[in-house]
Structure formats: structure tokens, C-alpha cells
Design a protein around this motif. Structure first.
Motif, PDB file in Angstrom:
ATOM      1  N   LEU A   1       0.919  -1.425  -0.116  1.00  0.00           N
ATOM      2  CA  LEU A   1       0.222  -0.701   0.756  1.00  0.00           C
ATOM      3  C   LEU A   1       1.139   0.854   0.314  1.00  0.00           C
ATOM      4  O   LEU A   1       0.622   2.840  -0.589  1.00  0.00           O
ATOM      5  CB  LEU A   1      -0.867  -0.065   1.406  1.00  0.00           C
ATOM      6  CG  LEU A   1      -1.841   1.008   1.780  1.00  0.00           C
ATOM      7  CD1 LEU A   1      -2.405   0.862   0.347  1.00  0.00           C
ATOM      8  CD2 LEU A   1      -2.433   1.395   2.503  1.00  0.00           C
ATOM      9  N   ALA A   2       1.613   1.235   0.350  1.00  0.00           N
ATOM     10  CA  ALA A   2       3.136   2.651   0.812  1.00  0.00           C
ATOM     11  C   ALA A   2       3.246   2.625  -0.968  1.00  0.00           C
ATOM     12  O   ALA A   2       3.800   3.474  -1.258  1.00  0.00           O
ATOM     13  CB  ALA A   2       4.078   2.132   1.841  1.00  0.00           C
TER      14      ALA A   2
ATOM     15  N   ILE B   1       4.432   5.642  -4.841  1.00  0.00           N
ATOM     16  CA  ILE B   1       5.030   5.330  -6.748  1.00  0.00           C
ATOM     17  C   ILE B   1       3.860   6.543  -7.498  1.00  0.00           C
ATOM     18  O   ILE B   1       4.241   6.390  -8.557  1.00  0.00           O
ATOM     19  CB  ILE B   1       4.677   3.761  -7.062  1.00  0.00           C
ATOM     20  CG1 ILE B   1       5.927   3.730  -8.303  1.00  0.00           C
ATOM     21  CG2 ILE B   1       3.574   2.984  -7.357  1.00  0.00           C
ATOM     22  CD1 ILE B   1       6.232   2.384  -8.853  1.00  0.00           C
ATOM     23  N   GLY B   2       2.791   6.194  -7.374  1.00  0.00           N
ATOM     24  CA  GLY B   2       1.027   6.658  -8.196  1.00  0.00           C
ATOM     25  C   GLY B   2       0.567   5.407  -8.643  1.00  0.00           C
ATOM     26  O   GLY B   2       1.406   4.891  -8.770  1.00  0.00           O
TER      27      GLY B   2
ATOM     28  N   PHE C   1       3.682   0.197   7.590  1.00  0.00           N
ATOM     29  CA  PHE C   1       3.307   0.782   6.424  1.00  0.00           C
ATOM     30  C   PHE C   1       4.523   2.677   6.212  1.00  0.00           C
ATOM     31  O   PHE C   1       4.826   2.786   5.588  1.00  0.00           O
ATOM     32  CB  PHE C   1       2.283   2.023   6.946  1.00  0.00           C
ATOM     33  CG  PHE C   1       2.031   2.800   5.720  1.00  0.00           C
ATOM     34  CD1 PHE C   1       1.099   2.845   3.842  1.00  0.00           C
ATOM     35  CD2 PHE C   1       1.380   4.018   6.029  1.00  0.00           C
ATOM     36  CE1 PHE C   1       0.317   3.628   3.620  1.00  0.00           C
ATOM     37  CE2 PHE C   1       1.628   4.880   5.548  1.00  0.00           C
ATOM     38  CZ  PHE C   1       0.598   4.757   3.822  1.00  0.00           C
ATOM     39  N   SER C   2       4.674   2.549   7.629  1.00  0.00           N
ATOM     40  CA  SER C   2       5.370   3.674   7.616  1.00  0.00           C
ATOM     41  C   SER C   2       7.234   3.133   7.131  1.00  0.00           C
ATOM     42  O   SER C   2       7.581   4.401   6.578  1.00  0.00           O
ATOM     43  CB  SER C   2       5.952   3.637   9.162  1.00  0.00           C
ATOM     44  OG  SER C   2       4.788   4.403   9.939  1.00  0.00           O
ATOM     45  N   ALA C   3       7.555   2.405   7.361  1.00  0.00           N
ATOM     46  CA  ALA C   3       8.391   1.821   6.827  1.00  0.00           C
ATOM     47  C   ALA C   3       8.358   1.601   5.465  1.00  0.00           C
ATOM     48  O   ALA C   3       9.424   2.055   4.558  1.00  0.00           O
ATOM     49  CB  ALA C   3       9.250  -0.018   7.330  1.00  0.00           C
ATOM     50  N   GLY C   4       7.453   1.226   5.097  1.00  0.00           N
ATOM     51  CA  GLY C   4       7.047   1.700   3.320  1.00  0.00           C
ATOM     52  C   GLY C   4       7.406   2.283   2.802  1.00  0.00           C
ATOM     53  O   GLY C   4       7.903   2.411   1.591  1.00  0.00           O
TER      54      GLY C   4
ATOM     55  N   VAL D   1       9.039   4.780   4.105  1.00  0.00           N
ATOM     56  CA  VAL D   1      10.523   4.980   3.960  1.00  0.00           C
ATOM     57  C   VAL D   1      11.342   4.909   2.709  1.00  0.00           C
ATOM     58  O   VAL D   1      12.487   5.386   2.017  1.00  0.00           O
ATOM     59  CB  VAL D   1      10.891   4.992   5.718  1.00  0.00           C
ATOM     60  CG1 VAL D   1      12.610   5.858   5.603  1.00  0.00           C
ATOM     61  CG2 VAL D   1       9.910   6.393   6.779  1.00  0.00           C
ATOM     62  N   LEU D   2      11.683   3.680   2.477  1.00  0.00           N
ATOM     63  CA  LEU D   2      11.963   3.290   1.632  1.00  0.00           C
ATOM     64  C   LEU D   2      11.032   3.180   0.423  1.00  0.00           C
ATOM     65  O   LEU D   2      12.267   3.279  -0.392  1.00  0.00           O
ATOM     66  CB  LEU D   2      11.462   1.727   1.865  1.00  0.00           C
ATOM     67  CG  LEU D   2      11.492   0.408  -0.137  1.00  0.00           C
ATOM     68  CD1 LEU D   2      12.800   0.142   0.771  1.00  0.00           C
ATOM     69  CD2 LEU D   2      11.223  -1.053   0.728  1.00  0.00           C
ATOM     70  N   PHE D   3      10.067   3.365  -0.053  1.00  0.00           N
ATOM     71  CA  PHE D   3       9.375   3.518  -1.386  1.00  0.00           C
ATOM     72  C   PHE D   3       9.765   4.940  -1.761  1.00  0.00           C
ATOM     73  O   PHE D   3      11.047   5.438  -3.132  1.00  0.00           O
ATOM     74  CB  PHE D   3       8.555   3.863  -2.047  1.00  0.00           C
ATOM     75  CG  PHE D   3       7.824   2.052  -2.306  1.00  0.00           C
ATOM     76  CD1 PHE D   3       9.011   1.508  -3.204  1.00  0.00           C
ATOM     77  CD2 PHE D   3       7.142   1.267  -0.781  1.00  0.00           C
ATOM     78  CE1 PHE D   3       8.031   0.026  -3.354  1.00  0.00           C
ATOM     79  CE2 PHE D   3       6.846  -0.136  -1.051  1.00  0.00           C
ATOM     80  CZ  PHE D   3       7.201  -0.248  -2.115  1.00  0.00           C
ATOM     81  N   TYR D   4      10.555   5.933  -0.988  1.00  0.00           N
ATOM     82  CA  TYR D   4      10.871   8.088  -0.596  1.00  0.00           C
ATOM     83  C   TYR D   4      12.045   7.674  -0.957  1.00  0.00           C
ATOM     84  O   TYR D   4      12.612   8.040  -1.950  1.00  0.00           O
ATOM     85  CB  TYR D   4      10.528   8.413   0.629  1.00  0.00           C
ATOM     86  CG  TYR D   4      10.135   9.326   0.112  1.00  0.00           C
ATOM     87  CD1 TYR D   4      10.269  10.807  -0.445  1.00  0.00           C
ATOM     88  CD2 TYR D   4      11.423  10.137   0.808  1.00  0.00           C
ATOM     89  CE1 TYR D   4      10.483  12.025  -0.772  1.00  0.00           C
ATOM     90  CE2 TYR D   4      12.471  11.923   1.030  1.00  0.00           C
ATOM     91  CZ  TYR D   4      11.504  12.620   0.364  1.00  0.00           C
ATOM     92  OH  TYR D   4      11.722  13.843   0.470  1.00  0.00           O
ATOM     93  N   VAL D   5      12.753   6.551  -0.328  1.00  0.00           N
ATOM     94  CA  VAL D   5      14.276   7.333  -0.347  1.00  0.00           C
ATOM     95  C   VAL D   5      14.634   5.881  -2.222  1.00  0.00           C
ATOM     96  O   VAL D   5      15.961   6.835  -2.552  1.00  0.00           O
ATOM     97  CB  VAL D   5      15.152   6.017   0.814  1.00  0.00           C
ATOM     98  CG1 VAL D   5      16.284   5.613   0.219  1.00  0.00           C
ATOM     99  CG2 VAL D   5      14.829   6.408   1.431  1.00  0.00           C
TER     100      VAL D   5
END
Length: 363
Positions: A133-134, A139-140, A321-324, A326-330
């Protein structure tokens, strides 16, 4: 059709890199010697000299790979292949094992509170789904999914493969759930029966949903409902009676359908395989159902049991979700997240793997 090879390759990545890093790091964090009820700090790179541990690792490695595979469905058709490689590594090294230690290790803080998730409705399925979900949020949506205020339907490449895949998963789920007993005796029969009944009633729920809300029996809704029923029963398949298992399976399909509809229409989340509804929300429901229907543990009231199950569900969502995010943002910041528009239109089979399919090129 222009992304099928890419999705297959991502599933191979789940196994190859996921299991390698689960062996190097993840298994130790999950089942190593406990540190403060939060983390394991031993058993990294297990040597294979302990037969019991070898068998346990072999079984658990499959669960770790499964958690990652759920993520691939939510971000399909637009994430870079090498970016996804890092997703598999981080999930199996850190995110999944850390929550797994909390909920499944005998010393984990959720375990000590009395949280029960027998075979992973939350630990495996919801954790993977919340990370997915994150990813879908960061990613959109795919190009053209939401056009002029309308939701565009992207047809699957092969409906027969969807049905075939459901049968493969259903068969494998007996090993997934029954294997979690870690022994083979007469008590395994209840697990097998509950898994069977819940999956069937999940399918029944999908049929009813199609009957009421759709003009025809939709292949995806019907198929996903079977899987949702299996996800739902996974947490309590060893504890519930068959009547409860039937209800859990039936209601799992409803939870899946409603949550997927809301995510798509209200929040504009593009999840190509309904991974979040099937695995995330159905998994959360199945974990909560343990608190509602399972026999009470010693010294627990029903309210306390439901509260602890709810706490585990909430913690899983917040952490994964929070870790996800951060991971995808990085990954986005280092240009490893989304393929270019040109490559997305061309298809990831060609742009990521140079894998041509002549019949698609002809079309």
C-alpha cells in the motif's frame, strides 16, 4: 500482457534475493537470541549443523518470500526492476523479520501480551500488503488509470492463468497453514478442514458479491475472494471450529471487496492485483476474528483478547506502512522507483528485460 515477464521475474527476485538476505540477516533478527523482546541478535548466516533449525529455516524462508511477493502485486507495471530488488532485500532483512520477532518469537513483546496469529494472516499477509500500500501510494497510479474523473479498467493478460493460480495457491495453502503446526499429528486435520472450508466460503462470498453488484460473475472478484477466505482463516485455523471458519471465509470476501472498492474509488490507489484488499484487510479481519471466535486463553476476558488482537493489527499497519513509505521514498530520491513514461507505455517486458513477444509486437 506487456508486463507479464517482468512480474514473473520479480517473483523470482522475491525468492533469490529474499531468501539469500533472510539467511544472512533476517532469520537472526526474527528468531535469534532475544534482545529486550524487540529483536533477535544471533543465528545470522546459520551454518546448517542443527537439523531442527535447518528445517525451521527452510519453512520460514518461504514465508519471508511470500510477504515480499504480495508487494509486487501492488506496485506492478511501473516500478524499476533493480529498485524492486532493493525492496525484496529490505523487507526480508529488516521489516518482516522485526515484526515477525514481535509476534512469533517466544520472547517477542506481542507474543508475551498474548497476541495470536498462527500462520501469518497479519505477520505475513498484512505486513506485505501494508508495505505494498505504501508503495502504491508513493509511486502513484499507472498511466491512464484515472482519466477525466473516470477509472479505466485494464484487462488481465490471461484469465485462465488467474484461475490456475488460485488452484496452485489453494493447494499450497494446506502446507502453509498445516505446516505451521511444525509437527504431524491428528490435530492437523482441523487446520486442513478449516483452511478448506474458509477458502470455499470465500469463493461463495465472491459469487454472492457478483450476483448482487455485477451483471455477470466476474473472474477476478470470484478468484480473489477464494484467496481472501484463505488469508482470513490463516490466523486462527488451528483454534476455530468449522462454523466459525466458514463465517470468517465468507466475511473475508466482503472485507476484501469493500476495502478494494474504497481504496480505488475514494483514495485513487492503483493496486493492480487487489493485494491490499486480499492480503491486508482480509488478513486484519482474520486476525481480529481469532479474538472474537477462538477459545479464550487462560485469565483472558473476551474484551482483553479482542483488544490484544487489535493492538497487533494496528502495530503491524503502523510499522509496515511507515517503513514502506520511507523505503519507497528513498528509492524515489535515488531514481530507482518508477520507470519512465516511455518505458511504461512500451511495457516492462521490453524496457526492463528486452524480452520480446512477437504476437504483442504484431498487435
Amino acid at each position: 500482457s506487456k508486463n507479464t515477464i517482468n512480474v514473473a521475474m520479480k517473483n523470482m527476485i522475491d525468492s533469490v534475493f529474499g531468501i539469500i538476505f533472510f539467511w544472512i540477516i533476517g532469520f537472526g533478527f526474527m528468531y535469534g537470541k532475544d534482545f529486550s523482546n524487540i529483536l533477535g541478535i544471533s543465528d545470522f548466516l546459520i551454518s546448517g549443523d542443527n537439523p531442527s533449525q535447518n528445517a525451521f529455516f527452510f519453512f520460514q524462508a518461504m514465508f519471508a518470500a511470500t510477504a515480499v511477493t504480495i508487494v509486487s502485486g501492488a506496485v506492478a507495471e511501473r516500478i524499476k526492476f533493480n529498485g524492486y530488488l532493493f525492496v525484496a532485500i529490505i523487507i526480508t532483512s529488516f521489516i518482516y523479520p522485526i515484526f515477525g520477532h514481535w509476534a512469533w518469537s517466544v520472547d517477542g513483546w506481542l507474543t508475551k501480551l498474548g497476541f495470536i496469529d498462527f500462520a501469518g494472516s497479519t505477520v505475513v499477509h498484512s505486513v506485505g500488503a501494508w508495505i505494498g500500500l505504501a508503495g502504491a501510494v508513493v509511486i502513484g497510479p499507472r498511466i491512464g488509470k484515472f482519466r477525466k474523473g473516470k477509472i479505466q479498467f485494464f484487462s488481465p493478460s490471461n484469465y485462465n492463468f488467474i484461475v490456475f493460480g488460485v488452484f496452485i495457491l489453494f493447494f499450497a495453502w494446506f502446507g502453509f497453514n498445516a505446516g505451521s503446526l511444525l509437527r504431524f499429528d491428528s490435530s492437523v486435520s482441523l487446520i486442513l478442514l478449516n483452511t478448506l472450508i474458509a477458502g470455499m466460503f470465500g469463493g461463495l462470498g465472491g459469487w454472492l458479491i457478483c450476483l448482487v453488484f455485477k451483471q455477470k460473475i466476474d473472474v477476478e472478484t470470484f478468484a480473489f475472494s477464494v484467496i481472501a477466505g484463505l488469508v482470513g482463516i490463516t490466523a486462527g485455523c488451528n483454534l476455530l471450529d468449522t462454523t466459525s471458519a466458514a463465517f470468517v471465509g465468507l466475511f473475508s470476501s466482503i472485507v476484501m471487496a469493500v476495502s478494494s472498492y474504497i481504496l480505488l474509488t475514494k483514495f485513487k490507489v492503483d493496486d493492480p492485483l487487489n493485494a491490499v484488499g486480499v492480503h491486508g484487510f482480509a488478513g486484519a479481519w482474520g486476525t481480529l476474528a481469532v479474538g472474537i471466535f477462538a477459545p479464550l486463553p487462560q485469565n483472558f476476558t473476551r474484551f482483553e483478547f479482542i483488544s490484544i488482537q487489535s493492538l497487533g493489527i494496528l502495530v503491524a499497519f503502523i510499522f509496515a506502512f511507515s517503513a514502506g513509505v520511507v523505503l519507497f521514498y528513498v528509492l524515489g530520491k535515488i531514481n530507482l522507483l518508477r520507470v519512465t513514461k516511455k518505458h511504461e507505455v512500451l511495457g516492462l517486458n521490453m524496457s526492463e528485460h528486452n524480452a520480446k513477444q512477437p504476437w504483442i509486437d504484431t498487435i
